[in-house]
Structures are given as C-alpha cells and as structure tokens.
Write a protein that holds these residues in place. Structure first.
Motif, PDB file in Angstrom:
ATOM      1  N   LYS A 105       2.561 -17.972  82.361  1.00 26.41           N
ATOM      2  CA  LYS A 105       1.561 -18.550  81.159  1.00 26.41           C
ATOM      3  C   LYS A 105       0.483 -18.477  81.115  1.00 26.41           C
ATOM      4  O   LYS A 105      -0.158 -19.091  79.768  1.00 26.41           O
ATOM      5  N   ASP A 106      -0.235 -17.885  81.966  1.00 33.72           N
ATOM      6  CA  ASP A 106      -1.555 -18.388  81.882  1.00 33.72           C
ATOM      7  C   ASP A 106      -2.398 -16.580  81.416  1.00 33.72           C
ATOM      8  O   ASP A 106      -3.097 -16.529  82.435  1.00 33.72           O
ATOM      9  N   TYR A 107      -2.257 -16.777  80.772  1.00 36.12           N
ATOM     10  CA  TYR A 107      -2.483 -14.862  79.974  1.00 36.12           C
ATOM     11  C   TYR A 107      -4.205 -15.064  80.040  1.00 36.12           C
ATOM     12  O   TYR A 107      -4.545 -13.773  80.043  1.00 36.12           O
ATOM     13  N   ASN A 108      -4.700 -16.013  79.692  1.00 37.58           N
ATOM     14  CA  ASN A 108      -5.990 -15.660  79.410  1.00 37.58           C
ATOM     15  C   ASN A 108      -6.724 -15.317  81.003  1.00 37.58           C
ATOM     16  O   ASN A 108      -7.751 -14.747  81.329  1.00 37.58           O
TER      17      ASN A 108
ATOM     18  N   ALA B 278      -0.093  -9.636  77.544  1.00 35.42           N
ATOM     19  CA  ALA B 278      -1.188 -10.829  77.644  1.00 35.42           C
ATOM     20  C   ALA B 278      -1.434 -10.930  76.342  1.00 35.42           C
ATOM     21  O   ALA B 278      -1.186 -11.654  76.248  1.00 35.42           O
ATOM     22  N   LEU B 279      -1.991 -10.050  75.370  1.00 35.33           N
ATOM     23  CA  LEU B 279      -2.172 -10.330  74.487  1.00 35.33           C
ATOM     24  C   LEU B 279      -1.276 -10.478  73.400  1.00 35.33           C
ATOM     25  O   LEU B 279      -1.582 -11.521  72.418  1.00 35.33           O
TER      26      LEU B 279
ATOM     27  N   SER C 225       1.210 -11.775  74.087  1.00 33.63           N
ATOM     28  CA  SER C 225       1.895 -13.354  74.327  1.00 33.63           C
ATOM     29  C   SER C 225       0.781 -13.759  73.816  1.00 33.63           C
ATOM     30  O   SER C 225       1.657 -15.278  73.939  1.00 33.63           O
ATOM     31  N   LEU C 226      -0.276 -13.910  74.044  1.00 29.99           N
ATOM     32  CA  LEU C 226      -1.007 -15.015  72.790  1.00 29.99           C
ATOM     33  C   LEU C 226      -0.980 -14.685  71.266  1.00 29.99           C
ATOM     34  O   LEU C 226      -1.582 -15.448  71.185  1.00 29.99           O
TER      35      LEU C 226
ATOM     36  N   TYR D 215       0.146 -14.048  84.576  1.00 31.14           N
ATOM     37  CA  TYR D 215       0.687 -13.636  83.434  1.00 31.14           C
ATOM     38  C   TYR D 215       2.449 -14.596  83.989  1.00 31.14           C
ATOM     39  O   TYR D 215       2.568 -14.903  82.426  1.00 31.14           O
TER      40      TYR D 215
END
Length: 254
Positions: free
Chosen positions: A116-119, A145-146, A148-149, A113
């Motif tokens: 910034k690798d949220y997936n 995380a969602l 942030s996407l 997270y």
C-alpha cells in the motif's frame, strides 16, 4: 444494503512476514555468504555482488516474489503480510544488493503496491517509463496505483495510454471500467466491461464487476443474470456469491 457490495477479488496468497523474510535471507545468504548481513547492519558494498551470480539473484528473487503473488502483471487483490520492521530489512536488501534494471524496478514497484505504498510504486513505474514509454503493463500498473490513491480520473489517463499500445489488454479494459464505476459513471463502466468480455467472455472478474455495476443502476434482475454467468465458471467464488445474496435480499424486501 448496496453499500455491502464489494468489488471482485481473486484468491489471496498470504505468506507470513517472518517466513518470507527468512526465505529471502536464506537464499541471498546461500548466494553471497555471510556478507549479505552487511545490508542489515548498514554496511553496503555493491561490489560484493559476484557478476556471475546476478542472474541467479534475479531468478531467486523472482521466485520469492511470485510466492507472495507478486509478478510483472500486477494483481492488486493479493495481500502480503509483512511487519514494518521486516519491510525495512527487505527493502535494504533490495536497495543495497540487487542490480537495478527494468524488470527489477517493475517487481519492486509491485511489491511496494502490495504494501500500500502507492507513491513509491509509482516512482518505480516512472523510472521504467523514462526509458520505455510503451510498456503497457507498466502503464496499467501505474494506473492501478493512482486508482488506489483515489485518483480515478488520472488513473484513466494511464489506462488509456496502455490501451493505445495494447487495445485488447483485458485487465486494463476491466480496470478502466472500475475507475469509471468509482466515479459513479456506471453506464460508461459497463461499456468497458463489455469491451473486455468481447475479447475474453469468461473473464470472471469482469463478469462479476458488471453485475456489481448493474446493481448500482438498480437493475437487480440483470445483475443476478451476470452473477450467475460468473458462478457457472467459478461456482465457489465467495465475493460473487455474497454479492448475489445481497441482491436477492433486496429483491425479496422490495
């Protein structure tokens, strides 16, 4: 001028990429010996981990991640400054050398997270939730995380799942408010900030975010009142001071 207002952040703990990477290598080298560098060259052997040292590995990695500001309870505002090449090396160490359990998956998900690798962080959270659907911390982190996407409505679904289990979890109450704010539902956002503040009246982040949201409703004087409440608790909070000054300038020019 309102576009200059920003969401509240907590104090960042930034560690240079090389320093963190060297620290990880040093600790794992002391535990495993020179063989740890097999993970970097691509030679992997999970059996090289001495079972007696597993808990020591977890303890040391937990210590390193905490130095980065990465803990089980996700703080989305901490920044981690690690070069791409170093990220790959660290992830190889994670993947090849450390026994995987829910605690590790959570810390690793939070690590992703902050990169910034949220997936990938969501993938980790989902692995935990496959076995423990009632971990409100993991449900909250997946919501973040969602969020942030930019998937605010989906984030709210997961915040609600967390709140079904722990209705008084202040961080999730605040996070749901922020998601509603991002959807432009300012009045609804304030409802959730107020729920959080009923439980923890001095929660500075929520107080400041309520001030921010009031600003976007055009209630500038009220916003100042809430910024002042936050500054009574943290007088030197840079973001709150900046946001308050912006609103004071708007009032001056109106």
């Amino acid at each position: 001028m309102l576009s200059n207002l920003i969401l509240l952040i907590k104090e960042n703990k930034t560690v240079t990429g090389f320093g963190v990477f060297a620290l990880i290598i040093g600790i794992l080298f002391s535990i495993f010996g020179g063989g740890i560098f097999d993970g970097i060259t691509g030679v992997t052997d999970q059996n090289k981990v001495d079972s007696e040292n597993i808990e020591d590995v977890k303890k040391d990695l937990r210590k390193i991640l905490k130095q980065l500001g990465i803990e089980e309870e996700l703080n989305p505002n901490n920044s981690v400054d690690i070069l791409k090449e170093e990220q790959e090396e660290i992830e190889n160490l994670f993947k090849n050398k450390i026994p995987v359990d829910s605690e590790f998956l959570l810390l690793q998900g939070n690590y992703f997270y902050h990169l910034k690798d949220y997936n990938r962080s969501i993938q980790n959270y989902d692995k935990i939730l496959d076995h423990d659907k009632n971990s409100f911390v993991v449900l909250n982190n997946k919501g973040l995380a969602l969020d942030s996407l930019g998937l605010y409505e989906e984030a709210i679904v997961w915040y609600d799942k967390a709140l079904e289990i722990e209705p008084n979890y202040v961080n999730t109450l605040n996070n749901k408010g922020l998601a509603l704010y991002n959807l432009g539902l300012y009045e609804e956002a304030i409802v959730w900030y107020d729920k959080a503040l009923e439980i923890e009246p001095n929660h500075v982040v929520t107080i400041g975010n309520k001030g921010l949201t009031l600003s976007f409703l055009g209630l500038y004087e009220e916003a100042i009142v809430w910024y002042d409440k936050a500054l009574e608790i943290e007088p030197n909070h840079v973001v709150i001071l900046d946001n308050k000054n912006i609103i004071l300038q708007i009032l001056k020019n109106s």
